[in-house]
Write a protein that holds these residues in place. Structure first.
Motif, short mmCIF file in Angstrom:
data_model
loop_
_atom_site.label_atom_id
_atom_site.label_comp_id
_atom_site.label_asym_id
_atom_site.label_seq_id
_atom_site.Cartn_x
_atom_site.Cartn_y
_atom_site.Cartn_z
N MET A 174 1.78 3.65 6.55
CA MET A 174 2.36 2.03 6.15
C MET A 174 4.10 1.87 6.74
O MET A 174 4.32 1.03 7.05
N PHE A 215 -4.74 -5.62 -0.39
CA PHE A 215 -5.23 -6.36 1.19
C PHE A 215 -6.77 -7.36 1.28
O PHE A 215 -6.72 -8.29 2.10
N SER A 239 -3.74 -1.34 -4.78
CA SER A 239 -4.10 -1.81 -3.06
C SER A 239 -4.80 -2.59 -2.39
O SER A 239 -4.93 -3.48 -1.22
N ASP A 258 -4.65 2.75 -6.42
CA ASP A 258 -5.76 2.32 -5.08
C ASP A 258 -6.52 1.28 -5.41
O ASP A 258 -6.65 0.60 -4.34
N LEU A 275 -0.82 8.07 3.63
CA LEU A 275 -0.71 6.34 3.66
C LEU A 275 1.29 6.48 3.47
O LEU A 275 1.51 5.31 4.42
N SER A 291 -6.31 2.45 5.40
CA SER A 291 -6.17 2.26 3.30
C SER A 291 -7.84 2.40 3.29
O SER A 291 -7.43 3.15 1.69
N SER A 325 1.07 3.98 -3.18
CA SER A 325 0.54 5.65 -2.68
C SER A 325 2.18 6.36 -3.07
O SER A 325 1.40 7.94 -3.58
N ILE A 338 0.95 -1.37 0.39
CA ILE A 338 0.26 -0.47 -0.08
C ILE A 338 0.90 1.25 -0.03
O ILE A 338 -0.03 2.56 -0.72
N GLN A 366 -2.47 10.15 -0.72
CA GLN A 366 -1.59 8.76 -0.61
C GLN A 366 -0.48 9.70 -0.02
O GLN A 366 0.35 9.05 1.05
#
Length: 328
Positions: free
Chosen positions: A286, A103, A99, A96, A282, A246, A82, A78, A279
């Motif tokens: 992350m 997930f 990601s 997106d 994140l 996210s 981003s 992720i 972004q």
């Protein structure tokens, strides 16, 4: 006489997100520092993940290697996507979606991870034979306390797996469908009109998400005591945190941007600036989660002790009243 409703709007506030070269040419000193630091964080996240994969490959039993790598990869993937979206704003929809698809697979893999930590399906069924599953838990039925407890059988275990696997499969299917519709000009995230495809696809994917999270929560509530020594609670917390940041955080920022709450700053329109802020946040978040998960998963993977008759605190599963049959 001009008033607030007739004020001039910068033409760039109505345009598409800028190209990558336009962003590079428009960066000031602060922008260069910010983009450099965030890119460095994304790169470090990937390097940490690669190092962790090497450790897992060498030290972890073969039945756990795949699932642990998948779960560990959530934050780095992720964060990397981003970073790509930060540098190439017009690719944000695709980053997106990538990601989100990853997930969706992690949701299913985390359920499998908990089972493998117990010893696999057979070991779980053997250990859990005298217990029942409490299904009145979030995110679907946390308020439905009247729901009956479910016996742990092969069928109930299969249904739990299926509930999470459907999201991993259908999320990829709907992502491909969205891209196909986007190429035809039919799918637009900002188009919330009834004829638009986004207003139908996104809520349905949301329902699939909630349906997939429910079996994971049920299994966690049942195994959290048995796997406490394996730090399952902080691992589950990190998994939930990745989900919230996210999905929920990004959704809130994007909604605020589409409503004009986030101001337009040329060359970014309001939606493009909202995506950019999402972004950048994140990447930082992350990066931190990647470091924390490395500490949680970097350990010796010894077999879990067999559940003792006296329900030792370190090995027992969560049971519910009436789930154990007592002979006269």
């Amino acid at each position: 006489m001009d008033n607030g409703s007739n004020r001039t709007i910068d033409p760039s506030c109505r345009e598409k997100p800028p190209l990558a070269i336009d962003i590079i040419l428009d960066l000031d000193i602060f922008g260069v520092i910010l983009y450099s630091i965030l890119t460095f964080m994304a790169a470090v996240s990937v390097l940490v993940f690669i190092e962790e994969c090497v450790y897992i490959y060498r030290k972890v039993p073969s039945n756990k290697k795949s699932v642990i790598i998948w779960v560990n990869g959530a934050a780095p993937v992720i964060g990397t996507m981003s970073c790509v979206g930060m540098w190439i704003p017009r690719a944000t929809m695709f980053t997106d979606m990538t990601s989100a698809c990853y997930f969706a697979i992690v949701v299913f893999k985390f359920l499998i991870l908990m089972l493998e930590e117990v010893g696999g399906d057979e070991a779980f069924l053997r250990r859990a034979g005298k217990h029942k599953l409490k299904i009145s838990t979030g995110p679907c039925c946390c308020c439905c306390l009247c729901l009956p407890h479910v016996a742990i059988t092969r069928r109930s275990l299969f249904l739990l797996k299926l509930g999470s696997f459907q999201f991993a499969l259908l999320k990829v299917v709907f992502t491909i469908l969205s891209i196909v519709l986007w190429t035809n000009g039919t799918f637009d995230l900002a188009d919330l009109e009834i004829p638009g495809a986004a207003i139908w696809i996104n809520p349905f994917v949301g329902i699939l998400t909630i349906t997939a999270l429910w079996p994971v929560a049920i299994m966690f509530m049942h195994l959290r005591t048995a796997l406490r020594t394996l730090k399952i609670i902080p691992k589950y917390a990190m998994y939930q945190l990745v989900l919230v940041l996210s999905q929920l955080q990004s959704a809130i920022i994007n909604i605020l941007a589409m409503n004009g709450t986030i101001a337009c700053v040329p060359p970014f329109s309001s939606p493009a600036r909202g995506y950019m802020m999402s972004q950048q946040l994140l990447i930082l978040e992350m990066f931190i989660i990647t470091l924390v998960t490395r500490l949680l998963y970097r350990r010796l993977y010894d077999p879990l002790p067999e559940e003792e008759v006296d329900d030792n605190e370190n090995t027992k599963m969560v049971s519910v009243p009436g789930s154990i049959c007592v002979e006269n």
